[in-house]
Design an enzyme around this catalytic site. Structure first.
Site, PDB file in Angstrom:
ATOM      1  N   ARG A 165       0.867  -1.167   0.000  1.00 38.93           N
ATOM      2  CA  ARG A 165       0.000   0.000   0.000  1.00 38.93           C
ATOM      3  C   ARG A 165       0.909   1.223   0.000  1.00 38.93           C
ATOM      4  NH1 ARG A 165      -1.838  -3.542   4.026  1.00 38.93           N
ATOM      5  NH2 ARG A 165      -3.891  -4.447   3.603  1.00 38.93           N
ATOM      6  N   TYR A 192      -9.385 -11.271  -6.090  1.00 42.19           N
ATOM      7  CA  TYR A 192      -8.565 -11.178  -7.294  1.00 42.19           C
ATOM      8  C   TYR A 192      -8.867 -12.299  -8.277  1.00 42.19           C
ATOM      9  CZ  TYR A 192      -6.022  -7.571  -4.842  1.00 42.19           C
ATOM     10  OH  TYR A 192      -5.714  -6.418  -4.173  1.00 42.19           O
ATOM     11  N   HIS A 204      -3.136  -9.592   3.934  1.00 42.89           N
ATOM     12  CA  HIS A 204      -4.577  -9.689   4.170  1.00 42.89           C
ATOM     13  C   HIS A 204      -4.835 -10.586   5.372  1.00 42.89           C
ATOM     14  CE1 HIS A 204      -5.701  -8.691  -0.288  1.00 42.89           C
ATOM     15  NE2 HIS A 204      -5.498  -7.609   0.450  1.00 42.89           N
ATOM     16  N   HIS A 221      -2.781   2.574  -5.740  1.00 43.27           N
ATOM     17  CA  HIS A 221      -3.309   1.299  -5.223  1.00 43.27           C
ATOM     18  C   HIS A 221      -3.565   0.306  -6.354  1.00 43.27           C
ATOM     19  CE1 HIS A 221      -4.618  -0.766  -1.608  1.00 43.27           C
ATOM     20  NE2 HIS A 221      -5.666  -1.252  -2.261  1.00 43.27           N
ATOM     21  N   ARG A 273      -0.763  -2.027  -6.627  1.00 43.05           N
ATOM     22  CA  ARG A 273      -0.849  -3.154  -5.673  1.00 43.05           C
ATOM     23  C   ARG A 273      -1.810  -4.234  -6.209  1.00 43.05           C
ATOM     24  NH1 ARG A 273      -0.946  -4.771  -0.061  1.00 43.05           N
ATOM     25  NH2 ARG A 273      -3.024  -5.338   0.658  1.00 43.05           N
ATOM     26  N   LYS A 280      -1.684  -2.832   8.154  1.00 47.46           N
ATOM     27  CA  LYS A 280      -2.835  -2.395   8.935  1.00 47.46           C
ATOM     28  C   LYS A 280      -2.790  -3.022  10.329  1.00 47.46           C
ATOM     29  CE  LYS A 280      -6.147  -1.471   5.227  1.00 47.46           C
ATOM     30  NZ  LYS A 280      -7.455  -1.849   4.634  1.00 47.46           N
TER      31      LYS A 280
END
Length: 340
Positions: free
Chosen positions: A173, A303, A294, A268, A271, A200
């Site tokens: 990110r 995806y 993730h 983004h 990514r 995150k």
């Protein structure tokens, strides 16, 4: 008389509710390891709920009254958000925040919230990721470097090339890339260079780096006039501080316009391109999940929808029968006579 929570944003919370909110915030940080930005976002959702539900109930005096709110109150709050134009995804997140707060109330104070039982989050469909094609990714990186060169500083051009090459080549990110410090970057000459990324929630992951990315970033770091020490940011602005995200995004937008690309060609999207190109190349979905950081495999599985769309598009473009319009004959392309 007990203090009552009111609709006045400046009014203080009743003491036991304020203490419960503070306990919940500390729990988010200490046990959920939530980042400052996450805590702030959750805090806004909870505060908005508390103000609305107080107005709806005509005042709430303490925690017991807050726990006793029935399902109609929660539904009214969700309806208000919908009327205010907030998207289902936003309300679903806010409801998850409120549920989390109430679960904490039950655990710490023994106050269950029966009004939340049977309450469903609004349905929403997350849009499929919009990656850029490999050729467009290369053009974007080159064009962003050209935009950087317009500053008259060669090292800025190298910085833009390095930053966007890193996003595409390692799937970071943009916030993760800009938060890198020198200590996170692999030592020169590493046989298996890897990057320590703080994602995150403050979660760390190691991301291997390909030679093209290492070369681009090393070239920038060698040319950068500002110190590249372990405690300094890898990507710096012209004054030596950490590179502002808005500057990077502005340069990407300028590159996108120069190339005539769609507005979805953002940092983004690089990514997204990293993930879809790995998937197209046969990489295991679990490995892609780890590389992207993730928490849920379901997030990474989005995806596969992109890969399926691309497969269908390729089929439609290449197969002779796929190019026929409905009702056309395969032999001469004319309309078939109606069957009797």
């Amino acid at each position: 008389m007990a203090q009552r929570l009111t609709q006045d944003p400046a009014a203080p919370l009743p003491a036991d509710i304020a203490a419960a909110v503070e306990d919940w915030r500390r729990w988010l940080v200490a046990e959920r390891r939530a980042s400052a930005n996450t805590v702030a976002a959750y805090d806004r959702d909870l505060t908005q709920f508390l103000r609305f539900i107080t107005d709806w109930a005509g005042g709430i005096g303490d925690l017991s009254a807050l726990a006793a709110i029935d399902i109609q109150g929660f539904r009214a709050w969700m309806a208000r958000r919908r009327a205010d134009g907030l998207k289902p995804a936003s309300t679903a997140r806010a409801l998850a925040v409120v549920r989390g707060f109430y679960r904490r109330l039950d655990r710490v104070h023994g106050l269950p919230a029966p009004g939340l039982a049977g309450l469903s989050a609004p349905k929403h469909v997350r849009p499929a990721p919009r990656p850029v094609a490999a050729a467009d990714a290369r053009r974007l990186i080159a064009a962003a470097a050209d935009i950087g060169a317009e500053t008259g500083r060669d090292w800025v051009a190298l910085r833009e090339r390095a930053l966007f090459a890193l996003l595409w080549g390692a799937g970071l990110r943009i916030g993760e890339a800009l938060s890198l410090d020198g200590r996170d970057w692999p030592a020169p000459g590493s046989s298996q260079p890897a990057l320590v990324v703080r994602g995150k929630g403050g979660k760390q992951r190691r991301v291997p780096l390909i030679p093209a990315v290492v070369g681009a970033v090393e070239a920038y770091r060698a040319a950068c006039p500002h110190p590249q020490t372990p405690d300094r940011p890898v990507f710096t602005g012209v004054r030596g501080g950490r590179l502002d995200r808005a500057v990077a995004e502005r340069h990407m937008a300028a590159a996108r316009r120069a190339l005539g690309l769609d507005a979805t060609a953002t940092p983004h999207a690089l990514r997204h391109a990293f993930a879809t190109h790995l998937l197209d190349g046969g990489a295991d979905l679990r490995i892609i999940q780890d590389l992207l950081g993730h928490e849920s495999l379901a997030t990474t599985q989005r995806y596969t929808a992109v890969a399926t769309e691309r497969m269908i598009a390729a089929y439609a473009a290449a197969h002779p029968r796929a190019r026929l319009r409905s009702g056309e004959d395969e032999t001469d392309g004319t309309d078939r006579p109606p069957q009797t």
